[in-house]
Enzyme design. Structure first.
Site, PDB file in Angstrom:
ATOM      1  NE  ARG A  85       5.788  28.402  -5.999  1.00 26.55           N
ATOM      2  CZ  ARG A  85       5.909  27.178  -5.153  1.00 26.55           C
ATOM      3  NH1 ARG A  85       6.178  25.974  -6.004  1.00 26.55           N
ATOM      4  NH2 ARG A  85       5.535  27.266  -4.089  1.00 26.55           N
TER       5      ARG A  85
ATOM      6  CE1 TYR B  51       6.134  26.333  -0.402  1.00 32.73           C
ATOM      7  CE2 TYR B  51       7.838  24.500  -0.654  1.00 32.73           C
ATOM      8  CZ  TYR B  51       6.401  25.465  -1.261  1.00 32.73           C
ATOM      9  OH  TYR B  51       6.195  24.876  -2.253  1.00 32.73           O
TER      10      TYR B  51
ATOM     11  CE1 TYR C 225      14.004  19.372  -3.049  1.00 28.85           C
ATOM     12  CE2 TYR C 225      12.348  19.474  -1.343  1.00 28.85           C
ATOM     13  CZ  TYR C 225      12.939  20.123  -2.436  1.00 28.85           C
ATOM     14  OH  TYR C 225      12.548  21.438  -2.925  1.00 28.85           O
TER      15      TYR C 225
ATOM     16  NE  ARG D 131      18.042  24.191  -3.897  1.00 25.82           N
ATOM     17  CZ  ARG D 131      16.806  23.974  -4.345  1.00 25.82           C
ATOM     18  NH1 ARG D 131      16.676  23.883  -5.709  1.00 25.82           N
ATOM     19  NH2 ARG D 131      15.824  23.511  -3.691  1.00 25.82           N
TER      20      ARG D 131
ATOM     21  CD  GLU E  20       7.839  18.789  -9.058  1.00 26.75           C
ATOM     22  OE1 GLU E  20       7.651  18.533  -7.796  1.00 26.75           O
ATOM     23  OE2 GLU E  20       8.798  19.065  -9.624  1.00 26.75           O
TER      24      GLU E  20
HETATM   25  C1  3EB Z   1       6.939  22.666  -4.537  1.00 22.43           C
HETATM   26  O1  3EB Z   1       6.328  23.386  -5.314  1.00 22.43           O
HETATM   27  C2  3EB Z   1       7.411  21.443  -4.921  1.00 22.43           C
HETATM   28  O2  3EB Z   1      13.744  22.164  -4.614  1.00 22.43           O
HETATM   29  O3  3EB Z   1      14.115  23.158  -6.522  1.00 22.43           O
HETATM   30  C3  3EB Z   1       9.403  22.164  -7.282  1.00 22.43           C
HETATM   31  C4  3EB Z   1      10.378  22.741  -8.022  1.00 22.43           C
HETATM   32  C5  3EB Z   1       9.723  21.908  -6.092  1.00 22.43           C
HETATM   33  C6  3EB Z   1      11.738  22.959  -7.710  1.00 22.43           C
HETATM   34  C7  3EB Z   1      13.500  22.435  -5.841  1.00 22.43           C
HETATM   35  C8  3EB Z   1      11.090  21.856  -5.594  1.00 22.43           C
HETATM   36  C9  3EB Z   1      12.007  22.530  -6.335  1.00 22.43           C
HETATM   37  O4  3EB Z   1       7.456  22.868  -3.621  1.00 22.43           O
HETATM   38  C10 3EB Z   1       8.866  20.999  -5.182  1.00 22.43           C
END
Ligand code: 3EB
Length: 292
Positions: free
Chosen positions: A164, A151, A91, A98, A279
């Site tokens: 989000r 992050y 990942y 990406r 999720e």
């Molecule tokens: C998070 O909130 C959970 O890498 O496109 C959620 C939705 C998450 C999309 C992405 C990753 C992705 O970090 C992980």
């Protein structure tokens, strides 16, 4: 005009005429205002970082060619998402590729990022489904969570690029709010480790916070209660045996027998952080005449 079809698969109906296209690893269909397509790359040959970079580079070429440059929603599926490949989790390699493709295409990693999910499948090539249009969706963040693109480094050398939620204008006054894969994350930390019931509750708290953040943008008559009632949720469970417990959490929060609880779809998938057990993603179609 574009509208979602009620089906387990992603099916989008658009007013025609439609044209089919292929470019590199992407096949797609377009009506000139909207493009829906799929990029498929066998990541066994080139590794996950290269595969992701290639998938997204081809997607961006398609969007330019079709005059629909604005990504609204992405669905990313990959095998062995939490497994290591040459010392780095797949990942995290996906995030590297990406992000590189976004940068190569001159696209920012932060502003107006689309809604997305990234799930682990049992098998198959890296598969990226996308929906794009002419106009940028409105990106919505969650005040309870650090934006994913901010992050800290400990989650990998490159941050994920998604919002989000994304509010897309489908035309004729209709909008759809895409809420990205929502996990048991507060700030940037995974919470309730090992407890799927509390993780599911935290996902729903996060979805409520995103809905509340979206509310000022979706036009007066919609209430938080009405939005929750209409959500179309997809629930991804790492362990199929958690189904009954999570279903109970969802019904408890959305209301037993409500349209949202009845319509929820449950799928087995791996979540992109190894410690996350569930999720939840959601979308809601908003037509002004149906508001309450
Ligand atoms: C998070 O909130 C959970 O890498 O496109 C959620 C939705 C998450 C999309 C992405 C990753 C992705 O970090 C992980």
């Amino acid at each position: 005009m574009l509208w979602p079809a009620p089906a387990l698969c992603e099916e989008w109906l658009a007013s025609g005429p439609l044209s089919d296209g292929r470019l590199g690893c992407v096949s797609y269909r377009s009506n000139g205002s909207w493009v829906f397509g799929t990029a498929c790359v066998d990541d066994r040959e080139q590794g996950m970082r290269q595969a992701a970079q290639r998938a997204y580079a081809d997607v961006f070429q398609v969007l330019d060619r079709e005059g629909c440059p604005q990504l609204q929603r992405l669905w990313n599926y990959m095998r062995a998402i939490n497994a290591e490949e040459a010392g780095l989790e797949r990942y995290r390699r996906f995030n590297l590729g990406r992000a590189q493709a976004f940068l190569d295409a001159g696209r920012g990693l932060e502003d107006g990022a689309p809604a997305a999910c990234a799930m682990g499948t049992a098998q198959g090539p890296l598969t990226v489904h996308f929906l794009a249009g002419r106009h940028s969706p409105l990106a919505i963040e969650n005040p309870r969570q650090v934006s994913a693109y901010r992050y800290p480094q400990r989650y990998g050398p490159r941050s994920p690029t998604f919002s989000r939620a994304a509010l897309a204008d489908l035309g004729e006054g209709v909008h759809v709010l895409f809420i990205s894969g929502t996990a048991s994350i507060v700030g940037h930390e995974s919470v309730h480790l090992g407890d799927v019931v509390r993780q599911a509750g935290e996902c729903l708290d996060n979805i409520d916070a995103v809905l509340a953040a979206a509310l000022p943008h979706v036009g007066g008559p919609w209430t938080l209660a009405a939005l929750r009632e209409r959500l179309e949720c997809t629930v991804y469970l790492r362990h199929p045996e958690d189904l009954a417990a999570v279903r109970e959490v969802i019904s408890g929060r959305l209301g037993v027998g409500t349209p949202a609880a009845e319509a929820a779809v449950y799928l087995q998938a791996d979540v992109c952080r190894a410690e996350l057990l569930v999720e939840i993603e959601a979308q809601v179609r908003l037509a002004p005449q149906e508001a309450s």
